[in-house]
Design a protein around this motif. Structure first.
Motif, PDB file in Angstrom:
ATOM      1  N   ALA A 171      13.906 -20.836  87.455  1.00  0.00           N
ATOM      2  CA  ALA A 171      12.710 -20.153  86.414  1.00  0.00           C
ATOM      3  C   ALA A 171      12.736 -20.825  85.103  1.00  0.00           C
ATOM      4  CB  ALA A 171      12.566 -18.705  86.703  1.00  0.00           C
ATOM      5  N   ALA A 172      11.939 -21.753  85.016  1.00  0.00           N
ATOM      6  CA  ALA A 172      12.226 -22.406  83.257  1.00  0.00           C
ATOM      7  C   ALA A 172      11.421 -21.131  82.069  1.00  0.00           C
ATOM      8  CB  ALA A 172      11.759 -23.789  83.030  1.00  0.00           C
ATOM      9  N   GLY A 173       9.845 -20.936  82.595  1.00  0.00           N
ATOM     10  CA  GLY A 173       9.775 -20.649  81.680  1.00  0.00           C
ATOM     11  C   GLY A 173       8.898 -18.724  82.151  1.00  0.00           C
ATOM     12  N   HIS A 174       7.911 -18.216  82.012  1.00  0.00           N
ATOM     13  CA  HIS A 174       8.151 -16.599  82.119  1.00  0.00           C
ATOM     14  C   HIS A 174       7.363 -16.579  83.666  1.00  0.00           C
ATOM     15  CE1 HIS A 174       7.818 -15.272  78.152  1.00  0.00           C
ATOM     16  NE2 HIS A 174       7.191 -16.544  77.649  1.00  0.00           N
ATOM     17  N   VAL A 175       8.142 -15.529  84.098  1.00  0.00           N
ATOM     18  CA  VAL A 175       7.793 -14.836  85.331  1.00  0.00           C
ATOM     19  C   VAL A 175       7.428 -13.696  86.083  1.00  0.00           C
ATOM     20  CG1 VAL A 175       9.809 -16.993  86.552  1.00  0.00           C
ATOM     21  CG2 VAL A 175      10.315 -14.497  85.620  1.00  0.00           C
ATOM     22  N   ARG A 176       6.505 -13.674  87.319  1.00  0.00           N
ATOM     23  CA  ARG A 176       6.391 -11.989  87.224  1.00  0.00           C
ATOM     24  C   ARG A 176       6.672 -12.062  88.821  1.00  0.00           C
ATOM     25  NH1 ARG A 176       2.160  -8.427  86.296  1.00  0.00           N
ATOM     26  NH2 ARG A 176       2.202  -9.235  84.632  1.00  0.00           N
ATOM     27  N   VAL A 177       7.642 -10.572  88.941  1.00  0.00           N
ATOM     28  CA  VAL A 177       7.900 -10.463  90.447  1.00  0.00           C
ATOM     29  C   VAL A 177       7.140  -9.434  91.088  1.00  0.00           C
ATOM     30  CG1 VAL A 177      10.239  -9.856  91.485  1.00  0.00           C
ATOM     31  CG2 VAL A 177      10.368 -11.541  89.812  1.00  0.00           C
ATOM     32  N   ARG A 178       6.521  -9.906  92.108  1.00  0.00           N
ATOM     33  CA  ARG A 178       5.828  -8.173  92.755  1.00  0.00           C
ATOM     34  C   ARG A 178       7.113  -8.420  94.056  1.00  0.00           C
ATOM     35  NH1 ARG A 178       0.355  -9.725  96.109  1.00  0.00           N
ATOM     36  NH2 ARG A 178       0.138  -7.096  96.838  1.00  0.00           N
ATOM     37  N   VAL A 179       6.999  -6.824  94.537  1.00  0.00           N
ATOM     38  CA  VAL A 179       7.894  -6.213  95.371  1.00  0.00           C
ATOM     39  C   VAL A 179       7.105  -4.725  96.088  1.00  0.00           C
ATOM     40  CG1 VAL A 179      10.517  -4.922  95.944  1.00  0.00           C
ATOM     41  CG2 VAL A 179      10.193  -5.862  93.422  1.00  0.00           C
ATOM     42  N   VAL A 225       6.782  -6.005  88.741  1.00  0.00           N
ATOM     43  CA  VAL A 225       7.666  -6.467  87.342  1.00  0.00           C
ATOM     44  C   VAL A 225       7.315  -7.530  86.468  1.00  0.00           C
ATOM     45  CG1 VAL A 225      10.018  -6.205  86.482  1.00  0.00           C
ATOM     46  CG2 VAL A 225       9.304  -5.140  88.514  1.00  0.00           C
ATOM     47  N   ASP A 226       7.017  -7.435  85.051  1.00  0.00           N
ATOM     48  CA  ASP A 226       7.119  -8.592  83.947  1.00  0.00           C
ATOM     49  C   ASP A 226       7.594  -9.248  83.589  1.00  0.00           C
ATOM     50  OD1 ASP A 226       7.204  -6.874  81.707  1.00  0.00           O
ATOM     51  OD2 ASP A 226       5.348  -6.525  81.917  1.00  0.00           O
ATOM     52  N   ASP A 227       7.650 -10.830  83.330  1.00  0.00           N
ATOM     53  CA  ASP A 227       8.965 -11.275  82.028  1.00  0.00           C
ATOM     54  C   ASP A 227      10.033 -10.192  81.347  1.00  0.00           C
ATOM     55  OD1 ASP A 227      10.368 -14.481  82.600  1.00  0.00           O
ATOM     56  OD2 ASP A 227      10.004 -13.159  80.901  1.00  0.00           O
ATOM     57  N   VAL A 228       9.385 -10.069  80.680  1.00  0.00           N
ATOM     58  CA  VAL A 228      10.051  -8.564  80.064  1.00  0.00           C
ATOM     59  C   VAL A 228      10.464  -8.123  80.052  1.00  0.00           C
ATOM     60  CG1 VAL A 228       9.207  -8.089  77.609  1.00  0.00           C
ATOM     61  CG2 VAL A 228       8.339  -9.477  78.095  1.00  0.00           C
ATOM     62  N   THR A 229       9.868  -7.055  81.215  1.00  0.00           N
ATOM     63  CA  THR A 229      11.076  -6.139  82.014  1.00  0.00           C
ATOM     64  C   THR A 229      11.910  -6.236  83.107  1.00  0.00           C
ATOM     65  OG1 THR A 229       8.595  -4.817  82.187  1.00  0.00           O
ATOM     66  CG2 THR A 229      10.561  -3.717  83.076  1.00  0.00           C
ATOM     67  N   LEU A 230      11.844  -7.502  83.281  1.00  0.00           N
ATOM     68  CA  LEU A 230      12.867  -8.632  84.471  1.00  0.00           C
ATOM     69  C   LEU A 230      13.808  -8.263  83.682  1.00  0.00           C
ATOM     70  CD1 LEU A 230      12.540  -8.857  87.342  1.00  0.00           C
ATOM     71  CD2 LEU A 230      11.938 -10.829  86.180  1.00  0.00           C
ATOM     72  N   LEU A 269      13.115  -5.529 102.124  1.00  0.00           N
ATOM     73  CA  LEU A 269      11.653  -5.819 101.282  1.00  0.00           C
ATOM     74  C   LEU A 269      10.945  -7.506 101.527  1.00  0.00           C
ATOM     75  CD1 LEU A 269      14.157  -4.995  98.929  1.00  0.00           C
ATOM     76  CD2 LEU A 269      12.533  -3.503  98.805  1.00  0.00           C
ATOM     77  N   ILE A 270       9.723  -7.343 100.828  1.00  0.00           N
ATOM     78  CA  ILE A 270       9.175  -8.580 100.299  1.00  0.00           C
ATOM     79  C   ILE A 270       9.373  -8.971  99.389  1.00  0.00           C
ATOM     80  CG2 ILE A 270       6.952  -9.881 101.120  1.00  0.00           C
ATOM     81  CD1 ILE A 270       6.771  -8.225 103.829  1.00  0.00           C
ATOM     82  N   LEU A 271       9.202 -10.081  99.234  1.00  0.00           N
ATOM     83  CA  LEU A 271       9.232 -10.078  97.217  1.00  0.00           C
ATOM     84  C   LEU A 271       7.964 -11.526  97.851  1.00  0.00           C
ATOM     85  CD1 LEU A 271      13.793  -9.941  95.877  1.00  0.00           C
ATOM     86  CD2 LEU A 271      11.767  -8.274  96.976  1.00  0.00           C
ATOM     87  N   SER A 272       7.682 -11.507  96.272  1.00  0.00           N
ATOM     88  CA  SER A 272       7.079 -12.823  95.698  1.00  0.00           C
ATOM     89  C   SER A 272       6.943 -12.834  94.152  1.00  0.00           C
ATOM     90  CB  SER A 272       5.520 -12.781  95.838  1.00  0.00           C
ATOM     91  OG  SER A 272       4.763 -11.522  95.224  1.00  0.00           O
ATOM     92  N   VAL A 273       6.880 -14.698  93.628  1.00  0.00           N
ATOM     93  CA  VAL A 273       7.109 -14.317  92.983  1.00  0.00           C
ATOM     94  C   VAL A 273       6.383 -15.031  91.929  1.00  0.00           C
ATOM     95  CG1 VAL A 273       8.742 -16.835  92.966  1.00  0.00           C
ATOM     96  CG2 VAL A 273       8.954 -15.672  91.065  1.00  0.00           C
ATOM     97  N   GLU A 274       5.399 -15.135  91.309  1.00  0.00           N
ATOM     98  CA  GLU A 274       4.932 -16.188  90.055  1.00  0.00           C
ATOM     99  C   GLU A 274       5.264 -17.074  89.006  1.00  0.00           C
ATOM    100  OE1 GLU A 274       1.482 -14.051  88.910  1.00  0.00           O
ATOM    101  OE2 GLU A 274       0.921 -13.764  90.778  1.00  0.00           O
ATOM    102  N   GLY A 275       5.184 -18.559  88.824  1.00  0.00           N
ATOM    103  CA  GLY A 275       6.161 -18.585  87.693  1.00  0.00           C
ATOM    104  C   GLY A 275       7.312 -19.192  88.129  1.00  0.00           C
ATOM    105  N   GLY A 276       7.519 -19.224  89.213  1.00  0.00           N
ATOM    106  CA  GLY A 276       9.732 -19.125  89.741  1.00  0.00           C
ATOM    107  C   GLY A 276       9.800 -19.891  91.024  1.00  0.00           C
TER     108      GLY A 276
END
Length: 287
Positions: free
Chosen positions: A63-71, A121-126, A212-219
């Motif tokens: 990930a080069a920029g902001h990411v959002r992770v769904r768990v 979980v958003d990028d700042v929190t992560l 767990l199933i994880l998904s990512v946006e922005g990465g």
């Protein structure tokens, strides 16, 4: 994102043990049928080194920029089903292993109740302190009277499940690598208290077939099975406890990851019936 595809493979692989294992009346409450991915209550695990209350998966996200992770935290809860025979001469019910109602045997049994919790979980929190979530599952009690074809009371069936409490923690840290990447950590602990009850009762406070199933946006997730050269060293430093992460969905997709207590290949897809039969056969030989 292939969340549904990940659900399908998880249900097939993990369901082969606790859900599909054939019923055997001689041992209607067989703890071994719930052996896969079991997170026991913390107080019970503290007294027995062979048990664990904690599972963790670590993986890499490019990930080069902001990411959002769904768990998605998914597990089974053991619900106890007890059958009682009505004794009219004594005016009371008596617990039995099985009750015949018009030629149909209704057995006392432990049933799986499916649970799925979703957290984002958003990028700042992560990248900061991470996110901690308390998972609570309320208990339940249900009573059903059993009548024969003439309408006469012959017994009752009681279903009961105990409340559960768990903690989920999601965090990430940058890793030194030629490409910008994060080490994503998801940690879950069963914080339910079993108390002084025996192992059979303690199982009703466990998280069974936890995954767990994880998904990512922005990465993009990096393969932990066959990491690219630039990520090999970082992948080797990841610590997985009780869970093994693989890429989910069709080949070429890197936005969904499945972490289960069984070791799978990347992009496992749907298992054919023959594979499920093999899992059942191995399960019976092991237990």
């Amino acid at each position: 994102m292939d969340i549904d595809a990940a659900r399908t493979i998880a249900d097939t692989v993990l369901g082969a043990g606790p859900v599909l294992r054939p019923y055997r009346a001689a041992g209607h409450r067989d703890p071994s049928r719930w052996r896969c991915g079991v997170l026991m209550p913390a107080d019970r695990a503290a007294d027995d080194e062979s048990l664990s209350a904690v599972a963790q998966t670590e993986c890499l996200v490019e990930a080069a920029g902001h990411v959002r992770v769904r768990v998605l935290l998914r597990f089974l809860q053991v619900r106890r089903r007890t059958v009682y025979r009505w004794l009219p001469e004594q005016g009371r019910f008596k617990a039995v292993g099985s009750l015949d109602v018009d030629g149909t045997a209704i057995a006392s049994w432990d049933e799986p109740v499916e649970h799925e919790m979703c957290f984002e979980v958003d990028d700042v929190t992560l990248r900061g302190a991470g996110a901690r979530h308390t998972v609570r599952v309320p208990g339940g009690f249900d009573r059903t009277e059993l009548h024969d074809s003439r309408g006469a009371l012959v017994g009752q069936m009681v279903r009961q499940r105990r409340p559960l409490c768990a903690m989920l923690n999601v965090s990430a840290q940058p890793v030194p690598a030629p490409r910008p990447a994060l080490r994503l950590r998801v940690w879950v602990e069963n914080r339910t208290r079993a108390g002084a009850d025996g192992d059979e009762v303690a199982l009703t406070t466990a998280l069974v077939a936890s995954h767990l199933i994880l998904s990512v946006e922005g990465g993009a997730f990096v393969s932990m099975v066959d990491p690219p050269g630039w990520a090999t060293e970082a992948a080797e430093s990841c610590a997985n406890v009780g869970l093994w992460p693989v890429l989910a969905g069709p080949p070429g997709r890197h936005d969904t990851l499945l972490a289960t207590p069984r070791i799978l290949a990347d992009h496992p897809g749907d298992l054919p019936d023959s594979a499920v039969d093999e899992l059942l056969r191995l399960r019976d030989l092991a237990g």
